[in-house]
Design an enzyme around this catalytic site. Structure first.
Site, mmCIF file in Angstrom:
data_model
loop_
_atom_site.group_PDB
_atom_site.id
_atom_site.type_symbol
_atom_site.label_atom_id
_atom_site.label_comp_id
_atom_site.label_asym_id
_atom_site.label_seq_id
_atom_site.Cartn_x
_atom_site.Cartn_y
_atom_site.Cartn_z
ATOM 1 N N LYS A 135 -8.772 56.308 26.132
ATOM 2 C CA LYS A 135 -8.362 57.417 27.008
ATOM 3 C C LYS A 135 -9.027 57.332 28.383
ATOM 4 C CE LYS A 135 -7.040 60.693 23.430
ATOM 5 N NZ LYS A 135 -7.168 62.019 22.860
ATOM 6 N N ASP B 239 -3.449 66.689 25.865
ATOM 7 C CA ASP B 239 -4.403 67.349 24.953
ATOM 8 C C ASP B 239 -4.737 68.748 25.461
ATOM 9 O OD1 ASP B 239 -4.683 65.297 23.144
ATOM 10 O OD2 ASP B 239 -6.464 64.439 24.094
HETATM 11 P P1 NAP Z 1 -14.749 60.990 20.339
HETATM 12 O O1 NAP Z 1 -14.555 60.703 21.788
HETATM 13 O O2 NAP Z 1 -15.086 59.900 19.417
HETATM 14 O O3 NAP Z 1 -15.865 62.159 20.294
HETATM 15 C C1 NAP Z 1 -16.288 62.733 19.190
HETATM 16 C C2 NAP Z 1 -17.657 63.350 19.470
HETATM 17 O O4 NAP Z 1 -18.089 63.863 18.247
HETATM 18 C C3 NAP Z 1 -18.681 62.332 19.911
HETATM 19 O O5 NAP Z 1 -18.770 62.265 21.282
HETATM 20 C C4 NAP Z 1 -19.965 62.845 19.252
HETATM 21 O O6 NAP Z 1 -20.657 63.714 20.133
HETATM 22 C C5 NAP Z 1 -19.477 63.678 18.095
HETATM 23 N N1 NAP Z 1 -19.704 62.968 16.835
HETATM 24 C C6 NAP Z 1 -19.216 61.774 16.436
HETATM 25 N N2 NAP Z 1 -19.678 61.455 15.208
HETATM 26 C C7 NAP Z 1 -20.479 62.470 14.852
HETATM 27 C C8 NAP Z 1 -21.285 62.739 13.707
HETATM 28 N N3 NAP Z 1 -21.321 61.883 12.669
HETATM 29 N N4 NAP Z 1 -21.995 63.882 13.661
HETATM 30 C C9 NAP Z 1 -21.959 64.769 14.699
HETATM 31 N N5 NAP Z 1 -21.233 64.559 15.794
HETATM 32 C C10 NAP Z 1 -20.511 63.440 15.876
HETATM 33 O O7 NAP Z 1 -13.473 61.665 19.745
HETATM 34 P P2 NAP Z 1 -12.480 62.694 20.449
HETATM 35 O O8 NAP Z 1 -11.323 61.983 20.977
HETATM 36 O O9 NAP Z 1 -13.257 63.560 21.364
HETATM 37 O O10 NAP Z 1 -11.975 63.501 19.180
HETATM 38 C C11 NAP Z 1 -12.810 64.357 18.451
HETATM 39 C C12 NAP Z 1 -12.070 64.950 17.274
HETATM 40 O O11 NAP Z 1 -10.960 65.703 17.738
HETATM 41 C C13 NAP Z 1 -11.488 63.909 16.317
HETATM 42 O O12 NAP Z 1 -11.614 64.385 15.016
HETATM 43 C C14 NAP Z 1 -10.038 63.822 16.707
HETATM 44 O O13 NAP Z 1 -9.215 63.437 15.620
HETATM 45 C C15 NAP Z 1 -9.777 65.259 17.105
HETATM 46 N N6 NAP Z 1 -8.655 65.367 18.043
HETATM 47 C C16 NAP Z 1 -7.570 66.085 17.627
HETATM 48 C C17 NAP Z 1 -6.491 66.235 18.465
HETATM 49 C C18 NAP Z 1 -5.325 67.044 17.971
HETATM 50 O O14 NAP Z 1 -4.249 66.920 18.541
HETATM 51 N N7 NAP Z 1 -5.483 67.874 16.977
HETATM 52 C C19 NAP Z 1 -6.495 65.676 19.738
HETATM 53 C C20 NAP Z 1 -7.621 64.967 20.145
HETATM 54 C C21 NAP Z 1 -8.706 64.824 19.282
HETATM 55 P P3 NAP Z 1 -22.262 63.624 20.290
HETATM 56 O O15 NAP Z 1 -22.617 62.186 20.200
HETATM 57 O O16 NAP Z 1 -22.494 64.198 21.632
HETATM 58 O O17 NAP Z 1 -22.872 64.437 19.201
#
Ligand code: NAP
Length: 404
Positions: free
Chosen positions: A47, A84
């Site tokens: 992204k 999003d």
């Molecule tokens: P990402 O960039 O990988 O970010 C996820 C964040 O979660 C990381 O920056 C980290 O933050 C934290 N994290 C990761 N593993 C972790 C763990 N084991 N324990 C605690 N914190 C953890 O992913 P993203 O794109 O932002 O997406 C995040 C979530 O939203 C995913 O589950 C994705 O499927 C969902 N999502 C859903 C939609 C929808 O349409 N419903 C759209 C977009 C995303 P820190 O390192 O700062 O703690």
């Protein structure tokens, strides 16, 4: 963007032929210049990576610094968008979660968290705090934020196959008004179940997924797509994802009703007792007699959780399948759960080692059926009548969820 759900979403929105391209970063430049693409959805980790390839950016993409939808112009120019943001706003609205004037905790600091943060600031939140494992506000000093009014999970914690995980406990957040979880698989995360138990409004990521799909399709097709289409996509996805699970006493008709339900709904049927026999070479009764109930329950629990990760199934659980909390949780996360309630004098006991004292068994298990089930079904009727009642309730419930 949900890898496996995207083709279905776009097909529903009038864009058949959507294909998935798993790709290494090094291959991206050539892929983008291939000239064969009309549009492209982008998932993590691209992204942000794709931003420099865009010739223009929408206002949201520019402010967020990331794109999830690319459009390829006839002149070869690439236009970057972020849908999003609209998906997130829609999700909060659907659940009636009011951001204005509220203190919001956002869990995670990735792309989705940044989108949620910006949308909450735009909606005039009083304060938005990012909780990050490595940030100033982290999971070790949550006591600073017990006055949070909204909690939004934007981490992958709790996503299948780690459904038993939750990023935090909601205990102690005395001012909480609602919880949103961006995860859509399982349909209800452990965090969402806890919020439900506390009687709070709660929403999962399916609404966001459906709305961002509509927004992206609108861009690809370059025409308006009515908002009702988001409801249709949400309804269809939930219908296909949600399992129908049957719980109840041994002999209450779970297997025969389950088979009939599967036949009339076109769903696959899994009978947990049969599955255990198939996988282990021993039926439940033999397991229990030979090794005792705890060993059997361990195997049952493992296989039940694995089974419930499937989509759109009819699952007949064993009579004691609800005894363990982890099983009840997995059932409620993935399935609409029906308790087939039948008077004990109508229950057969032959070949069922735990059914020797039915009255005591019923008294012991009743609280667990109550906790596990979303709905109680009077199972005194014929197999067809009971299957009819469940099919009708299931349809009405999902339709009502996506009716407005
Ligand atoms: P990402 O960039 O990988 O970010 C996820 C964040 O979660 C990381 O920056 C980290 O933050 C934290 N994290 C990761 N593993 C972790 C763990 N084991 N324990 C605690 N914190 C953890 O992913 P993203 O794109 O932002 O997406 C995040 C979530 O939203 C995913 O589950 C994705 O499927 C969902 N999502 C859903 C939609 C929808 O349409 N419903 C759209 C977009 C995303 P820190 O390192 O700062 O703690």
């Amino acid at each position: 963007m949900g890898h496996s759900y995207s083709p279905m979403i776009y097909e529903l929105l009038g864009l058949p032929g959507y294909a998935l391209f798993p790709m290494e970063e090094a291959a991206l430049p050539a892929f983008l210049k291939s000239g064969d693409l009309g549009g492209l959805n982008v998932t993590i980790p691209y992204k942000k990576t794709l931003l420099p390839y865009c010739d223009t950016l929408s206002a949201e993409a520019e402010r967020l610094g990331n794109v999830n939808t690319l459009l390829f112009g006839p002149d070869g120019k690439i236009h970057g968008h972020n849908t999003d943001y609209a998906g997130f706003v829609y999700m909060m609205d659907r659940a009636g979660l009011c951001v204005k004037g509220r203190k919001v905790l956002i869990l995670g600091s990735g792309g989705a968290a940044q989108t949620a943060r910006l949308a909450c600031l735009d909606a005039e939140a009083r304060e938005v705090v990012i909780i990050s494992r490595s940030g100033e506000n982290h999971y070790g000093n949550l006591h600073r934020h017990r006055d949070a009014q909204l909690i939004i999970n934007a981490t992958p914690v709790g996503m299948s196959p780690n459904e038993d995980a939750a990023p935090l406990s909601l205990q102690g957040f005395y001012a909480l008004e609602g919880v949103a979880d961006l995860i859509y698989n399982p349909l209800r995360t452990r965090l969402m179940l806890e919020a439900e138990t506390l009687g709070l409004p709660v929403v999962g990521g399916l609404a966001m997924l459906a709305e961002q799909g509509r927004q992206a399709a609108r861009l690809y097709l370059n025409r308006d797509i009515p908002p009702e289409e988001t409801l249709r996509v949400g309804y269809t996805l939930q219908h296909q994802m949600e399992n129908i699970a049957l719980v109840g006493m041994p002999g209450s008709g779970k297997t025969s009703v389950g088979r009939e339900l599967a036949r009339r709904t076109g769903r696959s049927f899994v009978d947990m007792d049969e599955l255990i026999t198939e996988k282990t070479g021993r039926n439940a009764a033999r397991w229990i007699l030979e090794e005792g109930e705890p060993a059997f329950r361990d195997k049952e629990s493992e296989l039940l959780q694995e089974t419930l990760r499937g989509r759109g199934l009819v699952v007949a659980t064993g009579g004691g399948g609800v005894l363990r909390k982890i099983n009840r949780q997995a059932l409620r996360q993935t399935s609409r759960v029906y308790w087939l309630e039948r008077p004990i004098e109508l229950l057969p006991t032959e070949g069922r080692p735990l059914s020797v004292n039915l009255e005591a068994l019923y008294t012991a298990r009743r609280p667990y059926y109550t906790k596990a089930a979303h709905h109680v079904i009077d199972a005194r009727g014929s197999i067809e009548e009971v299957a009819d009642a469940i099919a009708a309730e299931f349809e009405a419930t999902i339709r009502a969820q996506w009716a407005r």
